[in-house]
Design a protein around this motif. Structure first.
Motif, mmCIF file in Angstrom:
data_model
loop_
_atom_site.group_PDB
_atom_site.id
_atom_site.type_symbol
_atom_site.label_atom_id
_atom_site.label_comp_id
_atom_site.label_asym_id
_atom_site.label_seq_id
_atom_site.Cartn_x
_atom_site.Cartn_y
_atom_site.Cartn_z
ATOM 1 N N GLU A 124 0.848 -1.194 0.000
ATOM 2 C CA GLU A 124 0.000 0.000 0.000
ATOM 3 C C GLU A 124 0.882 1.243 0.000
ATOM 4 O O GLU A 124 1.752 1.414 0.858
ATOM 5 N N VAL A 125 0.675 2.096 -0.977
ATOM 6 C CA VAL A 125 1.398 3.364 -1.098
ATOM 7 C C VAL A 125 0.365 4.466 -1.286
ATOM 8 O O VAL A 125 -0.659 4.255 -1.953
ATOM 9 N N ASP A 126 0.611 5.639 -0.735
ATOM 10 C CA ASP A 126 -0.290 6.770 -0.934
ATOM 11 C C ASP A 126 -0.075 7.294 -2.359
ATOM 12 O O ASP A 126 0.713 8.221 -2.597
ATOM 13 N N LEU A 127 -0.772 6.692 -3.303
ATOM 14 C CA LEU A 127 -0.513 6.976 -4.716
ATOM 15 C C LEU A 127 -0.940 8.383 -5.122
ATOM 16 O O LEU A 127 -0.312 8.995 -5.991
ATOM 17 N N GLU A 128 -1.996 8.890 -4.508
ATOM 18 C CA GLU A 128 -2.404 10.259 -4.854
ATOM 19 C C GLU A 128 -1.317 11.258 -4.474
ATOM 20 O O GLU A 128 -1.047 12.211 -5.211
ATOM 21 N N LEU A 129 -0.688 11.060 -3.334
ATOM 22 C CA LEU A 129 0.416 11.921 -2.929
ATOM 23 C C LEU A 129 1.642 11.678 -3.806
ATOM 24 O O LEU A 129 2.319 12.621 -4.219
ATOM 25 N N LEU A 130 1.903 10.406 -4.108
ATOM 26 C CA LEU A 130 3.076 10.048 -4.903
ATOM 27 C C LEU A 130 3.037 10.694 -6.287
ATOM 28 O O LEU A 130 4.053 11.195 -6.784
ATOM 29 N N PHE A 131 1.870 10.706 -6.912
ATOM 30 C CA PHE A 131 1.759 11.209 -8.281
ATOM 31 C C PHE A 131 1.350 12.684 -8.353
ATOM 32 O O PHE A 131 1.157 13.217 -9.449
ATOM 33 N N ALA A 132 1.223 13.342 -7.205
ATOM 34 C CA ALA A 132 0.716 14.712 -7.192
ATOM 35 C C ALA A 132 1.605 15.670 -7.973
ATOM 36 O O ALA A 132 1.113 16.552 -8.681
ATOM 37 N N ASP A 133 2.902 15.531 -7.861
ATOM 38 C CA ASP A 133 3.807 16.485 -8.517
ATOM 39 C C ASP A 133 3.917 16.234 -10.012
ATOM 40 O O ASP A 133 3.918 17.181 -10.811
ATOM 41 N N VAL A 134 3.975 14.991 -10.421
ATOM 42 C CA VAL A 134 4.174 14.689 -11.838
ATOM 43 C C VAL A 134 2.891 14.845 -12.645
ATOM 44 O O VAL A 134 2.941 15.006 -13.862
ATOM 45 N N SER A 135 1.747 14.852 -11.981
ATOM 46 C CA SER A 135 0.458 14.831 -12.674
ATOM 47 C C SER A 135 -0.211 16.200 -12.690
ATOM 48 O O SER A 135 -0.183 16.933 -11.698
ATOM 49 N N GLU A 136 -0.840 16.501 -13.805
ATOM 50 C CA GLU A 136 -1.725 17.665 -13.870
ATOM 51 C C GLU A 136 -3.106 17.305 -13.326
ATOM 52 O O GLU A 136 -3.881 18.175 -12.943
ATOM 53 N N PHE A 137 -3.400 16.013 -13.320
ATOM 54 C CA PHE A 137 -4.662 15.508 -12.792
ATOM 55 C C PHE A 137 -4.388 14.142 -12.190
ATOM 56 O O PHE A 137 -3.731 13.303 -12.802
ATOM 57 N N CYS A 138 -4.865 13.918 -10.972
ATOM 58 C CA CYS A 138 -4.668 12.630 -10.311
ATOM 59 C C CYS A 138 -5.885 12.343 -9.447
ATOM 60 O O CYS A 138 -6.233 13.144 -8.575
ATOM 61 N N GLN A 139 -6.539 11.222 -9.718
ATOM 62 C CA GLN A 139 -7.766 10.905 -8.989
ATOM 63 C C GLN A 139 -7.921 9.403 -8.836
ATOM 64 O O GLN A 139 -7.613 8.639 -9.755
ATOM 65 N N MET A 140 -8.434 8.983 -7.665
ATOM 66 C CA MET A 140 -8.719 7.576 -7.433
ATOM 67 C C MET A 140 -10.208 7.311 -7.640
ATOM 68 O O MET A 140 -11.051 8.063 -7.139
ATOM 69 N N ILE A 141 -10.513 6.257 -8.381
ATOM 70 C CA ILE A 141 -11.899 5.851 -8.606
ATOM 71 C C ILE A 141 -12.327 4.975 -7.429
ATOM 72 O O ILE A 141 -11.778 3.894 -7.220
ATOM 73 N N VAL A 142 -13.311 5.421 -6.672
ATOM 74 C CA VAL A 142 -13.767 4.672 -5.504
ATOM 75 C C VAL A 142 -15.196 4.177 -5.673
ATOM 76 O O VAL A 142 -15.728 3.501 -4.786
ATOM 77 N N HIS A 143 -15.823 4.503 -6.824
ATOM 78 C CA HIS A 143 -17.196 4.076 -7.085
ATOM 79 C C HIS A 143 -17.319 3.800 -8.581
ATOM 80 O O HIS A 143 -16.806 4.571 -9.404
ATOM 81 N N PRO A 144 -17.976 2.712 -8.974
ATOM 82 C CA PRO A 144 -18.089 2.392 -10.405
ATOM 83 C C PRO A 144 -18.680 3.526 -11.243
ATOM 84 O O PRO A 144 -18.267 3.750 -12.393
ATOM 85 N N GLY A 145 -19.635 4.274 -10.677
ATOM 86 C CA GLY A 145 -20.247 5.364 -11.422
ATOM 87 C C GLY A 145 -19.332 6.553 -11.626
ATOM 88 O O GLY A 145 -19.640 7.459 -12.399
ATOM 89 N N GLN A 146 -18.205 6.559 -10.928
ATOM 90 C CA GLN A 146 -17.233 7.645 -11.022
ATOM 91 C C GLN A 146 -16.277 7.452 -12.186
ATOM 92 O O GLN A 146 -15.641 8.413 -12.648
ATOM 93 N N ALA A 147 -16.171 6.223 -12.696
ATOM 94 C CA ALA A 147 -15.140 5.889 -13.683
ATOM 95 C C ALA A 147 -15.249 6.755 -14.928
ATOM 96 O O ALA A 147 -14.240 7.216 -15.469
ATOM 97 N N ARG A 148 -16.473 6.992 -15.402
ATOM 98 C CA ARG A 148 -16.632 7.692 -16.672
ATOM 99 C C ARG A 148 -16.052 9.102 -16.630
ATOM 100 O O ARG A 148 -15.234 9.470 -17.478
ATOM 101 N N HIS A 149 -16.465 9.877 -15.623
ATOM 102 C CA HIS A 149 -15.998 11.270 -15.650
ATOM 103 C C HIS A 149 -14.528 11.399 -15.254
ATOM 104 O O HIS A 149 -13.850 12.332 -15.695
ATOM 105 N N VAL A 150 -14.008 10.460 -14.454
ATOM 106 C CA VAL A 150 -12.583 10.515 -14.111
ATOM 107 C C VAL A 150 -11.734 10.250 -15.350
ATOM 108 O O VAL A 150 -10.748 10.964 -15.618
#
Length: 264
Positions: free
Chosen positions: A114-140
């Motif tokens: 387990e790694v805090d991936l949102e924190l890990l990728f925060a600097d390199v990414s212009e957008f970083c988001q974790m999908i936590v609900h199936p209905g969220q996948a489309r807009h993410v």
């Protein structure tokens, strides 16, 4: 029933992704099963290392003009993507990384890999988001691609492995808080300030021996670059990504660095 992982690959295909570079791991088992069911649409290109997958996705963007796409498992696999993603960030190339994560149930417990991936990728990414609900996948997914294209940078999508195997919701439920999005992006037309253009022209006109170093900032302005060089009698050298502006098959360009004009 279609799984979230199947929907993710379908959405990537709708955004024009033909191949995804990556290395297997249990954090993306759901995606790997979906790749098998997808039968090559998109195609999974297995690399020897996750770092290579990110570099290949960046190279794909550079050589095709398309969004590059890579994938890796959670923990160490995700960490290995960073070098290639920073290459994309610093060379301003649109790349989308799809990264696995441990089950939602175990997050916050220092669970294996387990790694805090949102924190890990925060600097390199212009957008970083974790999908936590199936209905969220489309807009993410849609926002990741729109951000990568608009900013010419990296967008990261994190999907816990239990979410990957849940039933897909191609359209979010019609309830408060749902977000609806669509596939599609138009390149913005950016116009410089006229006064700044006049100042730049004045600087060039005052020069007696002008040299031009042309990189990807002048992409799709080949005719304008040639015209300015001929008017000024300027020598022109290409930066590494300047091939988008001055391809090697032009008659007045020789080798990786070409010269235009004869007065400079």
């Amino acid at each position: 029933m279609t799984q979230v992982a199947d929907f993710v690959l379908q959405r990537l295909t709708e955004w024009g992704v033909k191949r995804v570079y990556g290395y297997p791991g249990d954090g993306i088992n759901g995606l790997l099963g979906a790749f098998d069911r997808a039968q090559g649409e998109p195609e999974f290109i297995q690399t020897r290392h996750e770092e290579m997958a990110a570099f290949m996705a960046c190279a794909h963007a550079k050589f095709t003009g398309e969004v590059g796409c890579c994938t890796a498992t959670s923990g160490p696999g995700a960490v290995h993507l960073l070098n290639g993603l920073y290459d994309a960030k610093l060379d301003h190339q649109p790349v989308v990384a799809v990264v696995g994560q441990q089950k939602r149930l175990s997050l916050g417990a220092h669970y294996q890999q387990e790694v805090d991936l949102e924190l890990l990728f925060a600097d390199v990414s212009e957008f970083c988001q974790m999908i936590v609900h199936p209905g969220q996948a489309r807009h993410v997914i849609d926002r990741a691609f729109k951000t990568a294209l608009t900013t010419r940078g990296v967008a990261t999508i994190i999907i816990p492995n239990d979410v990957q195997e849940e039933d897909a919701q191609p359209s979010p439920p019609k309830t408060h808080g749902s977000v609806f999005s669509s596939v599609g992006w138009s390149r913005p037309r950016v116009l410089p300030d006229p006064d700044e253009l006049r100042k730049a022209a004045a600087v060039l006109n005052e020069g007696s021996k002008v040299a031009m170093l042309v990189g990807q900032g002048a992409a799709k302005a080949e005719a304008e670059v040639v015209e300015v060089a001929e008017l000024l009698g300027a020598g022109v050298a290409k930066a590494l990504l300047g091939r988008e502006v001055l391809p090697d098959d032009l008659p007045f360009v020789t080798g990786p660095i070409g010269l235009l004009g004869s007065k400079a």
